[in-house]
Motif scaffolding. Sequence first.
Motif, short mmCIF file in Angstrom:
data_model
loop_
_atom_site.label_atom_id
_atom_site.label_comp_id
_atom_site.label_asym_id
_atom_site.label_seq_id
_atom_site.Cartn_x
_atom_site.Cartn_y
_atom_site.Cartn_z
N ILE A 25 187.98 5.51 10.28
CA ILE A 25 188.27 4.31 11.06
C ILE A 25 187.36 4.21 12.28
O ILE A 25 187.00 5.22 12.89
CB ILE A 25 189.74 4.33 11.54
N ASN A 26 187.01 2.97 12.64
CA ASN A 26 186.36 2.71 13.92
C ASN A 26 187.10 1.57 14.61
O ASN A 26 187.28 0.49 14.05
CB ASN A 26 184.90 2.30 13.74
N MET A 27 187.56 1.85 15.83
CA MET A 27 188.23 0.86 16.66
C MET A 27 187.63 0.96 18.05
O MET A 27 187.97 1.85 18.83
CB MET A 27 189.73 1.12 16.72
N PRO A 28 186.66 0.10 18.41
CA PRO A 28 185.96 0.23 19.70
C PRO A 28 186.86 -0.07 20.88
O PRO A 28 187.91 -0.71 20.74
CB PRO A 28 184.83 -0.80 19.59
N GLN A 29 186.44 0.39 22.05
CA GLN A 29 187.16 0.09 23.28
C GLN A 29 187.08 -1.41 23.56
O GLN A 29 186.17 -2.11 23.13
CB GLN A 29 186.58 0.88 24.45
N THR A 86 179.82 -6.53 21.85
CA THR A 86 179.33 -6.63 20.47
C THR A 86 178.67 -5.35 19.98
O THR A 86 178.08 -5.32 18.90
CB THR A 86 178.32 -7.78 20.35
N GLY A 87 178.72 -4.29 20.76
CA GLY A 87 177.98 -3.07 20.45
C GLY A 87 178.40 -2.39 19.16
O GLY A 87 179.53 -2.51 18.71
N MET A 88 177.45 -1.65 18.59
CA MET A 88 177.71 -0.87 17.38
C MET A 88 177.80 0.60 17.78
O MET A 88 176.82 1.19 18.24
CB MET A 88 176.57 -1.07 16.36
N GLN A 89 178.96 1.20 17.61
CA GLN A 89 179.20 2.56 18.07
C GLN A 89 178.47 3.58 17.19
O GLN A 89 178.20 3.34 16.01
CB GLN A 89 180.70 2.87 18.06
N TYR A 90 178.18 4.75 17.77
CA TYR A 90 177.56 5.84 17.03
C TYR A 90 178.34 6.18 15.77
O TYR A 90 177.77 6.46 14.72
CB TYR A 90 177.46 7.09 17.91
N ARG A 91 179.68 6.18 15.87
CA ARG A 91 180.48 6.64 14.73
C ARG A 91 180.32 5.71 13.52
O ARG A 91 180.58 6.13 12.39
CB ARG A 91 181.94 6.78 15.13
N ARG A 139 180.38 10.93 3.32
CA ARG A 139 181.02 10.65 2.03
C ARG A 139 182.25 9.77 2.19
O ARG A 139 182.93 9.47 1.21
CB ARG A 139 181.42 11.96 1.36
N SER A 140 182.54 9.37 3.41
CA SER A 140 183.72 8.58 3.70
C SER A 140 183.38 7.09 3.70
O SER A 140 182.23 6.70 3.90
CB SER A 140 184.29 8.98 5.06
N LEU A 141 184.40 6.25 3.48
CA LEU A 141 184.24 4.81 3.57
C LEU A 141 184.70 4.33 4.93
O LEU A 141 185.82 4.63 5.35
CB LEU A 141 185.04 4.11 2.47
N LEU A 142 183.86 3.59 5.61
CA LEU A 142 184.16 3.10 6.96
C LEU A 142 185.02 1.84 6.91
O LEU A 142 184.72 0.90 6.17
CB LEU A 142 182.84 2.78 7.68
N LEU A 143 186.08 1.83 7.72
CA LEU A 143 186.86 0.62 7.98
C LEU A 143 186.77 0.36 9.48
O LEU A 143 187.28 1.14 10.28
CB LEU A 143 188.31 0.80 7.54
#
Length: 358
Positions: free
Chosen positions: A226-230, A235-240, A248-252
């Motif tokens: 999961i990615n949930m930015p602060q 509009t930034g794209m986080q490192y994670r 090997r994981s699917l990003l949500l």
Amino acid sequence: MLMPKVVEALNCYPVSVIVDSEQHLFDYCDRGGFSAFELDIKIAPIYRSLEQDIATKCPHALERYHFLPPATDIDGWRRPPTGDAVVWRNISWIASLVGDHFLDQLIDFVARHPFFGGIMRECLNRISSVGYLHDYKQRREVLDFCASLGWEIDFLEIHLQNIVTNLERTAIVEELSHRGLALYGNDRWNMLIPKNRATAQSFMSGRTISSHRAQMDVYNASRLSINMPQAQAKTGMQYRILDVMASRSLLLTKHIDESDIDAVFEGKFPLPRFRTTAELGKFADHYLAREDERQTLVKACHELVGPSFSFQERVTDYLNLSNAAAAAPLSRGVPEGGGRGRLDKIEWQRFTNWTGRR
């Protein structure tokens, strides 16, 4: 340490790599965070929205502005997880519960002065919808709130943004905990364990992620991440985002209007993005039940995260900004004088943390 005397002493351009919002810019000279951009430096943010702020506050610095996205270990997916405790998990999330003693002070103040509870709730709703207070900064009630706290309005905004971030992150934990969420984070999550069943069920107490390899181990042993930015990330794209895409994981990840994701990948980003926690839950159920679809999207991400996103390429970019002539031999793989270049690691114990415990 972008102070005038430091910049003057160097025979190259210092490159300021900006990875967060404008409120976190250091103000060494007591002239505002953007004052450092008046110096003869190169500005290399990982998020494009900083360009708009610079255009407003020091427009002549735009000629020294160079947007460079984050980087990652582009071959991370080729490295299986290591260690004795590796467990294949449904969902992983590496996330902080943000804040410090100032946030605790704010909560305690409102508890002792409930008169301000109403205006704080209005401010939190405003930040939830647009990310910032904006015109609320001129409201008499907000100014009175700040005066009673003894805080500047921008300082209050930061901590209200932290509250909104924590509420959103806690909601995600509550949505995903029964789906097998493994939550890795900082010690502030421990404060929720006695109060929140989902956190108690999901938080991996005692599991500290302190290196990029350990982080990639978590992602490589997870079906979904999961990615949930602060709230203030704009509009930034986080490192994670890149880290998970290279695993090997699917990003949500959460949908953000005009996100850098679309600019960086030229509209070819293949993954769905959630707008609400309920939608996140539906995506999680969908891909946990459809392994073939999940793997197809993971492979599409691997194809997107190519050499231009590697750590080596990004270091070369920064070196070229700093001193192109000196960087040329390094970019060809032949450091001046022969042999290989050297990167020194300085242990954290040698630094003083002037910002306090976080």
